[in-house]
Design a protein around this motif. Structure first.
Motif, PDB file in Angstrom:
ATOM      1  N   ALA A   2       0.810  -1.205   0.000  1.00  0.00           N
ATOM      2  CA  ALA A   2       0.000   0.000   0.000  1.00  0.00           C
ATOM      3  C   ALA A   2       0.846   1.259   0.000  1.00  0.00           C
ATOM      4  CB  ALA A   2      -0.936   0.006   1.202  1.00  0.00           C
ATOM      5  N   ALA A   3       2.043   1.189   0.577  1.00  0.00           N
ATOM      6  CA  ALA A   3       2.882   2.374   0.698  1.00  0.00           C
ATOM      7  C   ALA A   3       3.328   2.900  -0.664  1.00  0.00           C
ATOM      8  CB  ALA A   3       4.096   2.048   1.556  1.00  0.00           C
ATOM      9  N   GLN A   4       3.211   2.090  -1.713  1.00  0.00           N
ATOM     10  CA  GLN A   4       3.632   2.523  -3.033  1.00  0.00           C
ATOM     11  C   GLN A   4       2.577   3.391  -3.719  1.00  0.00           C
ATOM     12  OE1 GLN A   4       5.353  -0.511  -5.495  1.00  0.00           O
ATOM     13  NE2 GLN A   4       6.118  -1.667  -3.755  1.00  0.00           N
ATOM     14  N   TYR A   5       1.425   3.563  -3.086  1.00  0.00           N
ATOM     15  CA  TYR A   5       0.343   4.330  -3.669  1.00  0.00           C
ATOM     16  C   TYR A   5       0.159   5.661  -2.958  1.00  0.00           C
ATOM     17  CZ  TYR A   5      -1.211   0.076  -6.004  1.00  0.00           C
ATOM     18  OH  TYR A   5      -1.295  -1.037  -6.778  1.00  0.00           O
ATOM     19  N   ASP A   6      -0.445   6.599  -3.670  1.00  0.00           N
ATOM     20  CA  ASP A   6      -0.971   7.795  -3.032  1.00  0.00           C
ATOM     21  C   ASP A   6      -2.362   7.416  -2.540  1.00  0.00           C
ATOM     22  OD1 ASP A   6      -1.651  10.271  -2.181  1.00  0.00           O
ATOM     23  OD2 ASP A   6      -1.870  11.154  -4.172  1.00  0.00           O
ATOM     24  N   ILE A   7      -2.439   6.880  -1.321  1.00  0.00           N
ATOM     25  CA  ILE A   7      -3.662   6.298  -0.801  1.00  0.00           C
ATOM     26  C   ILE A   7      -4.596   7.376  -0.263  1.00  0.00           C
ATOM     27  CG2 ILE A   7      -4.614   4.812   1.003  1.00  0.00           C
ATOM     28  CD1 ILE A   7      -3.310   3.244  -1.154  1.00  0.00           C
ATOM     29  N   ASP A   8      -5.867   7.282  -0.639  1.00  0.00           N
ATOM     30  CA  ASP A   8      -6.904   8.078  -0.006  1.00  0.00           C
ATOM     31  C   ASP A   8      -7.444   7.239   1.139  1.00  0.00           C
ATOM     32  OD1 ASP A   8      -9.126   9.414   0.817  1.00  0.00           O
ATOM     33  OD2 ASP A   8      -9.886   9.856  -1.181  1.00  0.00           O
ATOM     34  N   LYS A   9      -6.953   7.494   2.335  1.00  0.00           N
ATOM     35  CA  LYS A   9      -7.247   6.618   3.463  1.00  0.00           C
ATOM     36  C   LYS A   9      -8.708   6.604   3.861  1.00  0.00           C
ATOM     37  CE  LYS A   9      -2.620   6.674   5.472  1.00  0.00           C
ATOM     38  NZ  LYS A   9      -1.784   6.911   6.675  1.00  0.00           N
ATOM     39  N   ASP A  10      -9.463   7.585   3.431  1.00  0.00           N
ATOM     40  CA  ASP A  10     -10.877   7.638   3.801  1.00  0.00           C
ATOM     41  C   ASP A  10     -11.807   7.155   2.691  1.00  0.00           C
ATOM     42  OD1 ASP A  10     -10.287   8.715   6.300  1.00  0.00           O
ATOM     43  OD2 ASP A  10     -10.183  10.753   5.484  1.00  0.00           O
ATOM     44  N   ARG A  11     -11.258   6.722   1.581  1.00  0.00           N
ATOM     45  CA  ARG A  11     -12.100   6.397   0.432  1.00  0.00           C
ATOM     46  C   ARG A  11     -13.109   5.292   0.742  1.00  0.00           C
ATOM     47  NH1 ARG A  11     -13.578   9.629  -2.697  1.00  0.00           N
ATOM     48  NH2 ARG A  11     -11.488  10.252  -3.366  1.00  0.00           N
ATOM     49  N   LEU A  12     -12.684   4.294   1.509  1.00  0.00           N
ATOM     50  CA  LEU A  12     -13.583   3.196   1.881  1.00  0.00           C
ATOM     51  C   LEU A  12     -13.803   3.144   3.390  1.00  0.00           C
ATOM     52  CD1 LEU A  12     -12.255   0.271  -0.391  1.00  0.00           C
ATOM     53  CD2 LEU A  12     -14.133   1.867  -0.866  1.00  0.00           C
ATOM     54  N   ALA A  13     -13.662   4.270   4.027  1.00  0.00           N
ATOM     55  CA  ALA A  13     -13.709   4.322   5.488  1.00  0.00           C
ATOM     56  C   ALA A  13     -14.969   3.670   6.040  1.00  0.00           C
ATOM     57  CB  ALA A  13     -13.627   5.763   5.967  1.00  0.00           C
ATOM     58  N   GLY A  14     -14.776   2.676   6.901  1.00  0.00           N
ATOM     59  CA  GLY A  14     -15.890   2.029   7.571  1.00  0.00           C
ATOM     60  C   GLY A  14     -16.589   0.955   6.784  1.00  0.00           C
ATOM     61  N   LYS A  15     -16.264   0.780   5.524  1.00  0.00           N
ATOM     62  CA  LYS A  15     -16.928  -0.237   4.710  1.00  0.00           C
ATOM     63  C   LYS A  15     -16.369  -1.623   5.033  1.00  0.00           C
ATOM     64  CE  LYS A  15     -18.112   2.726   0.743  1.00  0.00           C
ATOM     65  NZ  LYS A  15     -19.580   2.656   0.945  1.00  0.00           N
ATOM     66  N   ALA A  16     -17.204  -2.623   4.907  1.00  0.00           N
ATOM     67  CA  ALA A  16     -16.805  -4.014   5.127  1.00  0.00           C
ATOM     68  C   ALA A  16     -16.835  -4.740   3.795  1.00  0.00           C
ATOM     69  CB  ALA A  16     -17.735  -4.685   6.124  1.00  0.00           C
ATOM     70  N   VAL A  17     -15.705  -5.332   3.427  1.00  0.00           N
ATOM     71  CA  VAL A  17     -15.535  -5.891   2.087  1.00  0.00           C
ATOM     72  C   VAL A  17     -15.009  -7.325   2.171  1.00  0.00           C
ATOM     73  CG1 VAL A  17     -14.264  -5.651  -0.091  1.00  0.00           C
ATOM     74  CG2 VAL A  17     -15.093  -3.609   1.117  1.00  0.00           C
ATOM     75  N   ILE A  18     -15.541  -8.200   1.338  1.00  0.00           N
ATOM     76  CA  ILE A  18     -15.041  -9.565   1.192  1.00  0.00           C
ATOM     77  C   ILE A  18     -14.282  -9.653  -0.121  1.00  0.00           C
ATOM     78  CG2 ILE A  18     -15.654 -11.997   0.899  1.00  0.00           C
ATOM     79  CD1 ILE A  18     -18.248 -11.371   2.474  1.00  0.00           C
ATOM     80  N   VAL A  19     -13.067 -10.171  -0.077  1.00  0.00           N
ATOM     81  CA  VAL A  19     -12.287 -10.419  -1.300  1.00  0.00           C
ATOM     82  C   VAL A  19     -11.968 -11.908  -1.340  1.00  0.00           C
ATOM     83  CG1 VAL A  19     -10.269  -9.823  -2.669  1.00  0.00           C
ATOM     84  CG2 VAL A  19     -11.264  -8.119  -1.117  1.00  0.00           C
ATOM     85  N   THR A  20     -12.444 -12.607  -2.362  1.00  0.00           N
ATOM     86  CA  THR A  20     -12.161 -14.038  -2.479  1.00  0.00           C
ATOM     87  C   THR A  20     -10.882 -14.248  -3.290  1.00  0.00           C
ATOM     88  OG1 THR A  20     -13.442 -14.413  -4.519  1.00  0.00           O
ATOM     89  CG2 THR A  20     -14.640 -14.496  -2.420  1.00  0.00           C
ATOM     90  N   GLY A  21     -10.235 -15.370  -3.046  1.00  0.00           N
ATOM     91  CA  GLY A  21      -8.968 -15.645  -3.730  1.00  0.00           C
ATOM     92  C   GLY A  21      -7.929 -14.590  -3.427  1.00  0.00           C
ATOM     93  N   ALA A  22      -7.884 -14.147  -2.164  1.00  0.00           N
ATOM     94  CA  ALA A  22      -7.069 -12.979  -1.801  1.00  0.00           C
ATOM     95  C   ALA A  22      -5.739 -13.347  -1.170  1.00  0.00           C
ATOM     96  CB  ALA A  22      -7.859 -12.070  -0.861  1.00  0.00           C
ATOM     97  N   GLY A  23      -5.320 -14.582  -1.283  1.00  0.00           N
ATOM     98  CA  GLY A  23      -4.071 -14.985  -0.667  1.00  0.00           C
ATOM     99  C   GLY A  23      -2.829 -14.596  -1.428  1.00  0.00           C
ATOM    100  N   ARG A  24      -3.022 -14.149  -2.656  1.00  0.00           N
ATOM    101  CA  ARG A  24      -1.865 -13.800  -3.499  1.00  0.00           C
ATOM    102  C   ARG A  24      -2.376 -13.022  -4.717  1.00  0.00           C
ATOM    103  NH1 ARG A  24      -3.644 -18.675  -3.975  1.00  0.00           N
ATOM    104  NH2 ARG A  24      -2.417 -19.399  -2.204  1.00  0.00           N
ATOM    105  N   GLY A  25      -1.457 -12.548  -5.535  1.00  0.00           N
ATOM    106  CA  GLY A  25      -1.794 -11.960  -6.833  1.00  0.00           C
ATOM    107  C   GLY A  25      -2.768 -10.806  -6.767  1.00  0.00           C
ATOM    108  N   LEU A  26      -3.712 -10.801  -7.696  1.00  0.00           N
ATOM    109  CA  LEU A  26      -4.690  -9.724  -7.768  1.00  0.00           C
ATOM    110  C   LEU A  26      -5.526  -9.623  -6.498  1.00  0.00           C
ATOM    111  CD1 LEU A  26      -5.890 -10.117 -11.453  1.00  0.00           C
ATOM    112  CD2 LEU A  26      -5.072  -7.975 -10.456  1.00  0.00           C
ATOM    113  N   GLY A  27      -5.946 -10.769  -5.978  1.00  0.00           N
ATOM    114  CA  GLY A  27      -6.776 -10.747  -4.777  1.00  0.00           C
ATOM    115  C   GLY A  27      -6.072 -10.101  -3.603  1.00  0.00           C
TER     116      GLY A  27
END
Length: 278
Positions: A2-27
């Motif tokens: 994440a440090a490689q991005y200009d992150i908007d830390k509030d963009r998803l503030a408080g949202k709950a998200v499920i990411v499948t296949g997230a152990g590597r790669g795109l996920g």
């Protein structure tokens, strides 16, 4: 990551998200970017140890995440995955259907067990997860579902079964978007071009971290008017993927086979190219 991005830390503030296949790669990239932008993330992967490593990295960066080893190919496990998000974070705002398996085989070399596993994960897995989260999103009258598509949907030699599942996901994106729009739930597809274990031998692939902000955008309120779309992303380049529309019908002069030949010879726009062209 994440440090490689200009992150908007509030963009998803408080949202709950499920990411499948997230152990590597795109996920992994999706999960870590979403967490860096303020989301609580369920990091799902059948390889639980890989999911836990991603969770540890997210927490080390100050984010919030929980690991899950549920198999999306099992509808009961998909429901348990949704319940895990509810139990830990109280809601489900987003789902990224990223989990997939892959192989290359010509039609005369297909192995039915491998094909059935591919369909079970890539297509049915996405359906199971969407069915599991939809009641929660409908009750809240909000939510964003992202289906991972692929250029293989348009035809790539040796990738027929894989491409078929991705084409089906694009079709489901359009159908689900129509069904859920009135309830404030958005459904979009993302077709990425990035280097992963699936395509490590393909030249010219970009970094998965370039694709992650596109998924975050589709989860965020910045895209609250966007549904039923497929975004193609390659590196920092983006495009809308256009759904095919039927051309106008023309009437046959005679009902037999010659009438078919004569009518199609006059039909516009004529024979179409096939197979994905970059």
């Amino acid at each position: 990551m994440a440090a490689q991005y200009d992150i908007d830390k509030d963009r998803l503030a408080g949202k709950a998200v499920i990411v499948t296949g997230a152990g590597r790669g795109l996920g992994e990239a999706f999960a870590r970017h979403a967490a860096a932008c303020g989301a609580h993330v369920i990091v799902n992967d059948v390889d639980l140890s890989e999911a836990q490593k991603v969770v540890e990295a997210i927490k080390a960066d100050g984010g919030s995440a929980v690991a899950s080893g549920h198999s999306v190919a099992d509808p009961t496990a998909a429901r348990e995955l949704a319940e895990l998000c509810i139990d830990r974070f109280g809601k489900i705002d987003g789902l990224i259907n990223n989990a997939a398996v892959f192989y290359i085989a010509a039609i005369n070399e297909e192995r039915i067990a491998e094909a059935e596993r591919l369909v079970g994960v890539n297509l049915l897995g996405a359906m199971h997860c969407a069915a599991a989260v939809a009641p929660h999103m409908l009750a809240a009258r909000r939510g964003s579902i992202i289906n991972l598509a692929s250029s293989a949907a348009f035809g790539l030699a040796g990738r027929g079964a894989y491409g078929a599942t991705k084409a089906a996901l694009i079709s489901l994106t359009y159908s689900w978007a129509l069904e859920l729009k009135a309830y404030g739930v958005r459904v979009n597809a993302l077709s990425p071009r990035a280097s992963t274990r699936m395509n490590s031998s393909t030249p010219g692939m970009g970094d998965v971290r370039d694709i992650a902000p596109v998924a975050t955008f589709l989860l965020s309120d910045l895209s609250d008017q966007i549904t039923g779309q497929c975004v193609r992303a390659s590196g920092l380049d983006l495009a809308w993927t256009l759904p095919t529309q039927y051309a106008p019908l023309i009437r046959r002069d005679t009902p037999g086979t010659q009438g078919v030949a004569d009518a199609l010879a006059k039909a516009e726009p004529g024979l179409q190219p096939f197979g994905f062209v970059a």
